[in-house]
Design a protein around this motif. Sequence first.
Motif, PDB file in Angstrom:
ATOM      1  N   LEU A 203      23.890  41.998  36.378  1.00 43.42           N
ATOM      2  CA  LEU A 203      24.295  42.190  37.774  1.00 43.42           C
ATOM      3  C   LEU A 203      23.997  43.609  38.250  1.00 43.42           C
ATOM      4  N   ALA A 204      23.683  43.721  39.544  1.00 44.08           N
ATOM      5  CA  ALA A 204      23.528  45.034  40.161  1.00 44.08           C
ATOM      6  C   ALA A 204      24.894  45.709  40.175  1.00 44.08           C
ATOM      7  N   PRO A 205      24.942  47.050  40.136  1.00 48.71           N
ATOM      8  CA  PRO A 205      26.234  47.756  40.136  1.00 48.71           C
ATOM      9  C   PRO A 205      27.144  47.343  41.287  1.00 48.71           C
ATOM     10  N   GLU A 206      26.540  47.111  42.472  1.00 46.85           N
ATOM     11  CA  GLU A 206      27.354  46.692  43.619  1.00 46.85           C
ATOM     12  C   GLU A 206      28.044  45.354  43.340  1.00 46.85           C
ATOM     13  N   LYS A 207      27.317  44.444  42.673  1.00 50.62           N
ATOM     14  CA  LYS A 207      27.884  43.131  42.349  1.00 50.62           C
ATOM     15  C   LYS A 207      28.992  43.252  41.303  1.00 50.62           C
ATOM     16  N   VAL A 208      28.795  44.167  40.357  1.00 49.26           N
ATOM     17  CA  VAL A 208      29.832  44.409  39.345  1.00 49.26           C
ATOM     18  C   VAL A 208      31.092  44.942  40.023  1.00 49.26           C
ATOM     19  N   LEU A 209      30.889  45.818  40.998  1.00 46.64           N
ATOM     20  CA  LEU A 209      32.026  46.386  41.727  1.00 46.64           C
ATOM     21  C   LEU A 209      32.785  45.303  42.490  1.00 46.64           C
ATOM     22  N   LEU A 210      32.045  44.385  43.104  1.00 46.45           N
ATOM     23  CA  LEU A 210      32.690  43.262  43.799  1.00 46.45           C
ATOM     24  C   LEU A 210      33.440  42.371  42.806  1.00 46.45           C
ATOM     25  N   LYS A 211      32.826  42.135  41.657  1.00 52.69           N
ATOM     26  CA  LYS A 211      33.463  41.289  40.634  1.00 52.69           C
ATOM     27  C   LYS A 211      34.756  41.938  40.150  1.00 52.69           C
ATOM     28  N   TRP A 212      34.701  43.256  39.964  1.00 49.00           N
ATOM     29  CA  TRP A 212      35.906  43.998  39.553  1.00 49.00           C
ATOM     30  C   TRP A 212      36.985  43.901  40.626  1.00 49.00           C
ATOM     31  N   MET A 213      36.590  44.052  41.865  1.00 49.35           N
ATOM     32  CA  MET A 213      37.547  44.002  42.972  1.00 49.35           C
ATOM     33  C   MET A 213      38.212  42.625  43.054  1.00 49.35           C
ATOM     34  N   ASN A 214      37.414  41.576  42.966  1.00 52.04           N
ATOM     35  CA  ASN A 214      37.957  40.217  43.050  1.00 52.04           C
ATOM     36  C   ASN A 214      38.833  39.881  41.845  1.00 52.04           C
TER      37      ASN A 214
END
Length: 705
Positions: free
Chosen positions: A285-296
Amino acid sequence: MCDNPTDVKDSGWLLFKEMSSFVGVLVSDQWLQSQFTQVELRSLKSKFISIKNQNGKVTIGDLPPLMMKLKAFSEMFNEEEIRGILAESDSDMSNEVDFEGFLRTYLNLQARATGKLGGSKNSSSFLKATTTTLLHTISESEEASYVAHINSYLRDDPFLKQYLPIDQSTNSLFDLAKDGVLLCKLINVAVPGTIDERAINTKRVLNPWERNENHTLCLNSAKAIGCTVVNIGTQDLVEGRPHLVLGLISQIIKIQLLADLNLRKTPQLVELVDDSNDVEELMGLAPEKVLLKWMNFHLKKAGYKKTVTNFSSDLKDGEAYAYLLNVLAPEHCSPATLNAKDPTERANLVLEHAERMDCKRYLTPKDIVEGSTNLNLAFVAQVFHQRNGLSTDSKKISFAEMMTDDEQISREERCFRLWINSLGIGTYVNNMFEDVRNGWILLEVVDKISPGSVNWKQATRPPIKMPFRKVENCNQVIKIGKQLKFSLVNVAGNDIVQGNKKLILAFLWQLMRFNILQLLKNLRSHSQAKEITDADILTWANKKVKCTGRTSQMESFKDKSLSTGLFFLELLSAVEPRVVNWNLVTKGESEEEKKLNATYIISVARKLGCSIFLLPEDIIEVNQKMILTLTASVMYWCLQQPVEESESSPSPATGTTPDASPAPSINGEDDASLSVEVSNLTIDDAASDTTVSSQVENEDIQVME
């Protein structure tokens, strides 16, 4: 023949004189000039000149075929549609058009294309494919946020502290960026150690040559950390063009804020997934997607019912932020935040909560309500850094560490990834091993370095649901590789689909090496069609150093004496005497001295104009492939100085004036121009900073020679 040593001072003065008078491509209409960067103007000027007829004229009727050669326009219109649009303003196709008329036509078509796309999801990729000139609006909030970031992280810098803090209400940021020091320092904040600061020119008043060196170093280093700088040239930075300076700063800060969003840096992220298959997906995953996954992940624990899919519209009401901060820092929780009816009031309470967590304010309540993507992303990343709320379970962390690659493979993956992202292909690579498995990216790269070799009718564009389509793509990649005489014994497309890391790295190395040698060969294509070999590069380098009266020589690209770095410093000094400050060079006797020299070599090469992704370890360890690509990069830069002479040079060792034109080694959109070849080569050899398995080491020599 050796270069004449007596010409060095004269050539340096001529270069300084040329640099002092360089103004780029000028357009009489100031508004029209402001719509394009210097890179774009140079590229479009080259295209325009290429279609002049025998009388030296260009007619309106000549423009449709030219516009069809521009990828973005060809995807939006056919030639007849373009002809019809041009006829609306002038029905006589035989009328002559000048360069400014051509630029106005270009902007007209661009506006039509944007209107045709409307609000579709493809519009951003279209804009990126054509030019950045439609994105000139500058967000005052973003500018204020970036200024605050710079003031915070660089306030103690020995050189910059005399200019900080920057006043956001003035043009101080753009004025300060004009000498290149600020941007170079910011890159080192984002990825420490990228630039050897000894190579930065930090006098109070810089001459044009020194300023250009700083910007060249900045742009090549920005590429080496993953920034996209296709539409930015040194002259644009010298002029302090606000939208380009802010765009580059935005990318650098984003890289800094997202640097830890991977399993290697933060193995605790493994808590976001349940099994090994999910871990592999997470790594891709792109870092932005990882950040979204972490947030969710945290929002689900907090009882938030929705899924956040972006950093704009999904965050406008502030509710997601309220839930996130409440679960991460319950000690600062306030019921009033969720009870607030007005989104602006809730956003203000959210930021007060964040302030109590010691999170820097990257955005204002207004930015949340308006859905500012960049600032929301920066804010969430800052919250992650401050308090990620993830488990420190040693079993899970050790499992994550097992899933990550060893240092050498990671170094190779990094270099190939950055190289591909610098080529300007349509797809951005986040994780090399995962992203290439469907074959599409590899087809794009192959088509870039060997135009016309891909049969796109037999290729399938992602997303690809049927596994056999991925195999078909990869089979075509292998087939083309064999046509290019790559060493691919017992290699099949399915090996790439299965993610065989060793074979993927070996194939990509051969792609880069092929590109480097082809570009070097093209420089001599007018005088001889002889293939360039490793031996030619080695001979050229040794001869260049010998011509300066020095005795250093390298026996091969794996000569252990190269670990001191002295040979490469002598080579760089040979192609441009003033670029190396010998007072900063060590004897290279201890490991520490070798590291100092290696770091300095990389920054000096980038400062000269070589866009390389080489790491100091590659020089210290005498990584054969990386040594080859570093040498080839310096050779390529030297041979194209100046363009007119080097293109007709009878051999690579022909003496050239040490002349660094302001932009060609950095940028270029025009595939027909030499400047693009420079850009692509330096990227290639840069990327070839990767080490490939020993199996290929002996094979490529046979393949390429």
